[in-house]
Design a protein around this motif. Structure first.
Motif, PDB file in Angstrom:
ATOM      1  N   ALA A 262      46.430  39.406  43.833  1.00  0.00           N
ATOM      2  CA  ALA A 262      45.838  38.531  42.575  1.00  0.00           C
ATOM      3  C   ALA A 262      44.257  38.554  42.891  1.00  0.00           C
ATOM      4  O   ALA A 262      43.473  38.497  42.017  1.00  0.00           O
ATOM      5  CB  ALA A 262      46.251  37.072  42.612  1.00  0.00           C
ATOM      6  N   LEU A 263      43.750  38.535  44.157  1.00  0.00           N
ATOM      7  CA  LEU A 263      42.267  38.516  44.563  1.00  0.00           C
ATOM      8  C   LEU A 263      41.873  39.649  43.947  1.00  0.00           C
ATOM      9  O   LEU A 263      40.600  39.617  43.481  1.00  0.00           O
ATOM     10  CB  LEU A 263      42.214  37.914  46.097  1.00  0.00           C
ATOM     11  N   ALA A 264      42.597  40.792  44.307  1.00  0.00           N
ATOM     12  CA  ALA A 264      42.006  42.320  44.098  1.00  0.00           C
ATOM     13  C   ALA A 264      41.974  42.165  42.382  1.00  0.00           C
ATOM     14  O   ALA A 264      40.860  42.791  42.009  1.00  0.00           O
ATOM     15  CB  ALA A 264      42.890  43.235  44.628  1.00  0.00           C
ATOM     16  N   VAL A 265      43.118  42.005  41.883  1.00  0.00           N
ATOM     17  CA  VAL A 265      43.110  41.931  40.397  1.00  0.00           C
ATOM     18  C   VAL A 265      41.904  41.174  39.595  1.00  0.00           C
ATOM     19  O   VAL A 265      41.213  41.667  38.955  1.00  0.00           O
ATOM     20  CB  VAL A 265      44.435  41.732  39.822  1.00  0.00           C
ATOM     21  N   ALA A 266      41.903  39.823  40.233  1.00  0.00           N
ATOM     22  CA  ALA A 266      40.646  39.030  39.633  1.00  0.00           C
ATOM     23  C   ALA A 266      39.333  39.426  39.869  1.00  0.00           C
ATOM     24  O   ALA A 266      38.487  39.612  38.871  1.00  0.00           O
ATOM     25  CB  ALA A 266      40.795  37.615  40.086  1.00  0.00           C
ATOM     26  N   GLY A 267      39.205  39.949  41.121  1.00  0.00           N
ATOM     27  CA  GLY A 267      37.777  40.815  41.269  1.00  0.00           C
ATOM     28  C   GLY A 267      37.577  41.935  40.422  1.00  0.00           C
ATOM     29  O   GLY A 267      36.521  42.180  39.652  1.00  0.00           O
ATOM     30  N   PHE A 268      38.647  42.977  40.098  1.00  0.00           N
ATOM     31  CA  PHE A 268      38.467  43.819  39.322  1.00  0.00           C
ATOM     32  C   PHE A 268      38.028  43.348  37.733  1.00  0.00           C
ATOM     33  O   PHE A 268      37.109  43.932  36.924  1.00  0.00           O
ATOM     34  CB  PHE A 268      39.752  44.641  39.096  1.00  0.00           C
ATOM     35  N   LEU A 269      38.799  42.425  37.315  1.00  0.00           N
ATOM     36  CA  LEU A 269      38.627  42.046  35.802  1.00  0.00           C
ATOM     37  C   LEU A 269      37.416  41.136  35.705  1.00  0.00           C
ATOM     38  O   LEU A 269      36.586  41.456  34.591  1.00  0.00           O
ATOM     39  CB  LEU A 269      39.580  40.979  35.512  1.00  0.00           C
ATOM     40  N   SER A 270      36.892  40.516  36.674  1.00  0.00           N
ATOM     41  CA  SER A 270      35.485  39.997  36.644  1.00  0.00           C
ATOM     42  C   SER A 270      34.452  41.015  36.470  1.00  0.00           C
ATOM     43  O   SER A 270      33.320  40.611  35.602  1.00  0.00           O
ATOM     44  CB  SER A 270      35.305  39.211  37.891  1.00  0.00           C
ATOM     45  N   ALA A 271      34.512  42.340  36.704  1.00  0.00           N
ATOM     46  CA  ALA A 271      33.541  43.281  36.662  1.00  0.00           C
ATOM     47  C   ALA A 271      33.884  44.167  35.249  1.00  0.00           C
ATOM     48  O   ALA A 271      32.864  44.806  35.260  1.00  0.00           O
ATOM     49  CB  ALA A 271      33.319  44.058  37.872  1.00  0.00           C
ATOM     50  N   HIS A 272      34.745  43.837  34.566  1.00  0.00           N
ATOM     51  CA  HIS A 272      35.024  44.790  33.498  1.00  0.00           C
ATOM     52  C   HIS A 272      34.280  44.472  32.230  1.00  0.00           C
ATOM     53  O   HIS A 272      34.105  43.161  31.822  1.00  0.00           O
ATOM     54  CB  HIS A 272      36.763  44.848  33.207  1.00  0.00           C
TER      55      HIS A 272
END
Length: 386
Positions: A262-272
């Motif tokens: 979830a941390l990895a996915v949240a980080g990715f989404l935050s930058a999209h």
């Protein structure tokens, strides 16, 4: 004793007394009734499986242990647990203060059943500010009902501070701990009187059982809840009890992987570029990140985010995913994704959804334990279709 050890061993100590079998795993006791040798002495304390079943009893001991509490009760669903709790503690004219961001099924139960049919009153407040809870309490307030983190906006409330406010007013505090799981948060240690779980979710963890739980350390409250559970009959079946107990044994390792992904996915989404907001307490950008670090030991696997656009874009995005199953529920090993406005929270009137902040562009994600790179790649390609 550590959480991991309790999750595996509590309620399942091998029996070497009487006619021992040495079972390492508590067997599934399918008997509906239990014979007794003497008329006034139930064998092993069991007489009828609605009242008590050895497999369910083992699970209930395990549920109490992982919440660091004294008593657990297992129900046929999370809503069955909530219904039994309300029937046990509330009567016409009573009042409940509840977090305004709640699971849609809970809010439907409160509004359409207990308010409209039973005359129990509910006030919904933004519990992120404890003063809102304090201001809403009346003389007839019997319960303060919290989710933290909330479903679907991942908002938190200060459980310890609100518990103090509620107890000063003579009200009990109920916390739905489904999103966090007992591995990452233990509300009773923070002052809650009762913890509610949909065991369907993280506790079972494999999307193959519907169940619920009530957990408390208050003996009088437990006896009241147990009486109503037996009287109303909303108990968990022996086989489902076995499945949930088995799921608990891997809860610690699963939650660690859920959080990491979830941390990895949240980080990715935050930058999209096609995402306007991400709601995940594990991100330093989350407005309640500090509170999450204070009252939780981790951030779980649930997050939500806002897409650029609205309902049409949300549908297009969801239609183009491959690894994420478009489905309600959460907490399974597989990743699930849903559109709250038309799925889990469709029963909440549109105006109420908007007032809380559940928009048509909101997407809720239950991040599973697959390879994080594969999950991110799937999200990336679907976002690229917008």
């Amino acid at each position: 004793m550590g959480f991991d050890t309790q999750a595996i061993h509590a309620g399942e100590e091998p029996d070497f007394t009487g006619h021992p079998s040495g079972d390492v795993v508590v067997p599934v006791h399918l008997a509906s009734t239990f014979a007794r040798r003497d008329v006034d002495e139930p064998t092993g304390g069991f007489e009828y499986s609605r009242s008590g079943n050895p497999t369910r009893f083992a699970l209930e001991k395990k549920l109490a242990a992982i919440e660091n509490a004294r008593y657990g009760l297992a129900f046929s669903s999370g809503l069955a647990a909530e219904t039994t709790l309300c029937l046990s503690l509330l009567k016409a004219g009573d009042h409940v203060v509840a977090f305004d961001d709640l699971y849609g099924g809970t809010r439907r139960l409160f509004t359409r059943v207990f308010q409209e049919s039973y005359g129990i009153h509910f006030s919904y407040v933004d519990a992120r500010d404890p003063e809102n809870v304090k201001a809403a309490i009346r003389r007839e307030t019997k319960l303060v009902w919290l989710e933290s983190p909330t479903n679907p906006l991942l908002r938190l409330c200060d459980i310890r501070e609100i518990a103090g406010i509620a107890h000063d007013a003579g009200a009990l505090v109920v916390v739905d701990n489904t999103f966090a799981s007992p591995y990452f948060q233990q509300p009773i240690a923070l002052g809650a009187d009762v913890v509610v779980h949909s065991t369907t979710k993280y506790i079972n963890g494999h999307s193959d059982s519907i169940g619920g739980a009530l957990i408390t350390s208050d003996e009088e409250l437990f006896r009241n809840l147990r009486f109503h559970q037996n009287t109303a009959g909303a108990i968990l079946s022996p086989f489902d009890s076995f499945l949930v107990a088995r799921g608990i044994k891997t809860l610690a390792v699963r939650m660690e992987r859920h959080e990491r992904n979830a941390l990895a996915v949240a980080g990715f989404l935050s930058a999209h570029r096609n995402v306007t907001a991400v709601y995940y307490p594990g991100l330093p950008s989350h407005p309640q990140h500090t509170l999450a670090r204070k009252q939780m030991t981790g951030f779980s696997g649930m997050l939500s985010f806002e897409l650029k656009g609205g309902k049409a874009e949300a549908k297009r995005f969801l239609r183009n995913l491959h690894l994420f199953a478009l489905a309600e529920s959460l907490g399974g090993v597989e990743s699930l994704i849903e559109h709250p406005a038309t799925m889990t929270h469709a029963s909440v009137p549109q105006e109420e959804r908007r007032n809380v902040g559940v928009s048509d562009a909101l997407i809720r994600v239950s991040v599973g334990i697959e390879n994080a790179d594969d999950l991110i790649a799937d999200l990336d390609q679907a976002l690229g279709t917008l």
